[in-house]
Design an enzyme around this catalytic site. Structure first.
Site, PDB file in Angstrom:
ATOM      1  N   TRP A  18       0.825  -1.205   0.000  1.00 28.25           N
ATOM      2  CA  TRP A  18       0.000   0.000   0.000  1.00 28.25           C
ATOM      3  C   TRP A  18       0.855   1.248   0.000  1.00 28.25           C
ATOM      4  O   TRP A  18       0.571   2.210  -0.730  1.00 28.25           O
ATOM      5  CB  TRP A  18      -0.989  -0.019   1.159  1.00 28.25           C
ATOM      6  N   ASP A  51      -2.283   6.840   5.899  1.00 27.36           N
ATOM      7  CA  ASP A  51      -3.288   5.931   5.349  1.00 27.36           C
ATOM      8  C   ASP A  51      -3.642   4.961   6.476  1.00 27.36           C
ATOM      9  O   ASP A  51      -2.845   4.109   6.850  1.00 27.36           O
ATOM     10  CB  ASP A  51      -2.679   5.180   4.152  1.00 27.36           C
ATOM     11  N   LYS A  55     -12.807  -1.692   5.541  1.00 27.03           N
ATOM     12  CA  LYS A  55     -12.074  -2.633   6.392  1.00 27.03           C
ATOM     13  C   LYS A  55     -12.591  -2.572   7.828  1.00 27.03           C
ATOM     14  O   LYS A  55     -12.820  -3.586   8.443  1.00 27.03           O
ATOM     15  CB  LYS A  55     -10.582  -2.314   6.354  1.00 27.03           C
TER      16      LYS A  55
HETATM   17  C1  PLP Z   1      -7.446  -1.717   1.200  1.00 26.01           C
HETATM   18  C2  PLP Z   1      -6.419  -0.669   1.349  1.00 26.01           C
HETATM   19  C3  PLP Z   1      -6.281   0.385   0.422  1.00 26.01           C
HETATM   20  C4  PLP Z   1      -7.101   0.480  -0.841  1.00 26.01           C
HETATM   21  O1  PLP Z   1      -8.385   0.823  -0.603  1.00 26.01           O
HETATM   22  P1  PLP Z   1      -9.441   1.025  -1.819  1.00 26.01           P
HETATM   23  O2  PLP Z   1     -10.615   1.524  -1.074  1.00 26.01           O
HETATM   24  O3  PLP Z   1      -9.624  -0.319  -2.449  1.00 26.01           O
HETATM   25  O4  PLP Z   1      -8.883   2.005  -2.760  1.00 26.01           O
HETATM   26  C5  PLP Z   1      -5.328   1.350   0.676  1.00 26.01           C
HETATM   27  N1  PLP Z   1      -4.547   1.296   1.757  1.00 26.01           N
HETATM   28  C6  PLP Z   1      -4.637   0.290   2.660  1.00 26.01           C
HETATM   29  C7  PLP Z   1      -3.742   0.292   3.846  1.00 26.01           C
HETATM   30  C8  PLP Z   1      -5.578  -0.713   2.481  1.00 26.01           C
HETATM   31  O5  PLP Z   1      -5.662  -1.708   3.369  1.00 26.01           O
END
Ligand code: PLP
Length: 356
Positions: free
Chosen positions: A100, A168, A192
């Site tokens: 990521w 993030d 998530k």
């Molecule tokens: C799942 C995830 C993403 C991507 O998310 P999307 O909503 O599919 O764009 C980005 N960063 C992390 C840490 C993730 O777990």
């Protein structure tokens, strides 16, 4: 009984599924579905308002921090962050901690310069970097608080890095108490730990905006979303509603501090069980282990196949590791109950006994 260890989209509280499905048929006794009402009606405006207020309350944000719900997934934030915060001639500091983080770095390079100030590439992303030196002139420092695929998590956050801090938090948002006001920008895809796919949470310190020379397209400029109270265009109404319900649920559990204690207990139980099984390998350094995504492998491929089958037979979903790393990944998000972890632990122990 079903146990859902999916990494994302992932488990949500049962109550949320119940309430969300009721709202599809008859939203707040209006006789209308939430899917067919205008977003500029009081019915929906109240939802957006409550969702934003709950985030402020649960994260204990000060008045400089704004809460937005935006489209496009966390992946859109990989580019929207540098577009709003990084001038072409400037440097942004990034930590390179896995899949990521690397995607975020790639997008930032489209807008300015990137300096990788901490990397765990050399150990295959099995720990978070230590001893970072962040240039004081950097526009910001970007971290990925929890690497969902590698199974790593920052335990000590680089709060005092001397430049604006961006994170993030897609896979550990609202799972533990952090000093959220020390972050200047936090983003997280909802699917998530706080809702359904289709919406991002973005928390921004107002003071870091407005320092960019480029022209930003209207829909990508955070300032426009702040001005319009996160209703610049039609928001993903249903996804915002599900997030609001999940936030209400979290508050009823006692908030972030209370859920953190449960999350700690769940992770401790699972890691301590895995540590005692001789044919299980835990690749991540102890001081970087994720409490959200527990990653491990087994000595032999046949063992892994057998355990995957055993999980299937016992109603345990989403245990396979990401295709890029193999093995297993057990996700322990907020909504996953302790009894699911206990069921996994007893399955693991039974399996280990049979392996001799
Ligand atoms: C799942 C995830 C993403 C991507 O998310 P999307 O909503 O599919 O764009 C980005 N960063 C992390 C840490 C993730 O777990």
């Amino acid at each position: 009984m079903i146990h859902n260890f999916n990494a994302g989209p992932s488990i949500l509280p049962k109550e949320v599924f119940q309430q969300a499905s009721e709202a599809i048929l008859n939203f707040n006794n209006s006789g209308l579905s939430i899917l067919e009402i205008g977003h500029r009606t009081p019915l929906f405006e109240d939802v957006m308002h409550e969702a934003r207020s709950l985030v402020k309350e649960l994260m204990q944000l000060d008045d400089d921090h704004e809460v937005l719900f935006l489209h496009g997934g966390a992946t859109t934030q990989f580019m929207q962050v540098p577009m709003n915060l990084l001038n072409e001639n400037e440097v942004a500091a990034y930590t390179e901690t896995g899949t990521w983080a690397n995607k975020a770095i790639k997008e930032a390079k489209l807008f300015g310069h990137v300096e990788v100030v901490g990397s765990s590439k050399d150990n295959n992303y099995t720990s978070m970097p230590a001893d970072m030196v962040v240039p004081p002139t950097a526009a910001y420092l970007h971290i990925t608080s929890n690497e969902t695929i590698a199974g790593t998590q920052w335990h000590q956050l680089p709060y005092d890095c001397g430049v604006p801090l961006v994170a993030d938090m897609s896979s550990d948002i609202l799972s533990r108490v952090l000093d959220f006001n020390k972050f200047d920008l936090i983003y997280a895809g909802a699917q998530k730990n706080m809702g359904a796919a289709g919406v991002n949470l973005v928390v921004i310190n107002n003071n870091i905006l407005g320092k960019i020379e480029r022209t930003i397209p209207t829909i990508l400029d955070y300032r426009n979303h702040i001005k319009e109270a996160s209703m610049l265009n039609t928001p993903p109404v249903f996804a915002v509603y599900v997030a609001m319900l999940t936030l209400r649920w979290l508050k009823a559990q006692g908030g972030v501090a209370a859920i953190e204690q449960i999350n700690n207990a769940k992770a401790d139980l699972l890691y301590s069980t895995l540590e005692k099984i001789p044919f299980i390998n835990l690749p991540v350094a102890v001081n970087s282990r994720s409490k959200m995504n527990v990653v491990f492998t087994m000595q032999h491929e046949e063992q892994e196949k057998a355990f995957i089958q055993l999980c299937k037979d016992n109603g345990m979903y989403g245990v396979k590791g990401h295709r890029s790393v193999g093995g297993f990944r057990i996700s322990l998000y907020n909504a996953l109950q302790m009894e699911s972890v206990e069921a996994m632990v007893s399955l693991l122990n039974d399996f280990a006994k049979k392996q001799g």
